[in-house]
Design an enzyme around this catalytic site. Sequence first.
Site, mmCIF file in Angstrom:
data_model
loop_
_atom_site.group_PDB
_atom_site.id
_atom_site.type_symbol
_atom_site.label_atom_id
_atom_site.label_comp_id
_atom_site.label_asym_id
_atom_site.label_seq_id
_atom_site.Cartn_x
_atom_site.Cartn_y
_atom_site.Cartn_z
ATOM 1 N N CYS A 65 0.874 -1.171 0.000
ATOM 2 C CA CYS A 65 0.000 0.000 0.000
ATOM 3 C C CYS A 65 0.912 1.222 0.000
ATOM 4 C CB CYS A 65 -0.989 -0.003 1.169
ATOM 5 S SG CYS A 65 -0.314 0.321 2.815
ATOM 6 N N HIS A 98 13.434 -14.267 13.086
ATOM 7 C CA HIS A 98 13.072 -14.149 14.494
ATOM 8 C C HIS A 98 11.580 -14.263 14.765
ATOM 9 C CE1 HIS A 98 16.956 -11.886 15.873
ATOM 10 N NE2 HIS A 98 17.217 -12.975 15.174
#
Length: 149
Positions: A65, A98
């Site tokens: 976006c 992570h």
Amino acid sequence: MRIVMTADHAGFDMKDQLADWLRADGHEVLDLGTNSAESVDYPRYGALLADALADGRAERGITVCGSGIGVAIAANRNPACRCAQVSEPLSASLARRHNDCNAIALGARLIGLEMAKACVTAFLTSDFLGGRHQRRVDQLANPSEQEPA
């Protein structure tokens, strides 16, 4: 790899260019729109991305976006989606390594196509590290089971 892609009106051009680039690299791309500069509401496209990840139609997701923020928020409403807004390759890699993110959100008004490609490459080539990170990812899925601070 099967990759779902979505964008709002601000991101459709970058989405289309990334989709063509990914197809040329051998990836299967599920393009769920939008496909023009006509104004649309970004929450719909974040939800479409997350639904495709949740139901197994895609392994990874990329959404675009203007800033990457709105579609990331929308996608993360679905508990099956972990979408990080990224603007450079290190964040994209860490999102996978992570946080086991299965989607990234890019801001077409903030980064150019080459930086977007670098982010996508880092995201798609990084593996989740597991270990201590798995405990934290599990807590994201079950916030009520977290121990008090």
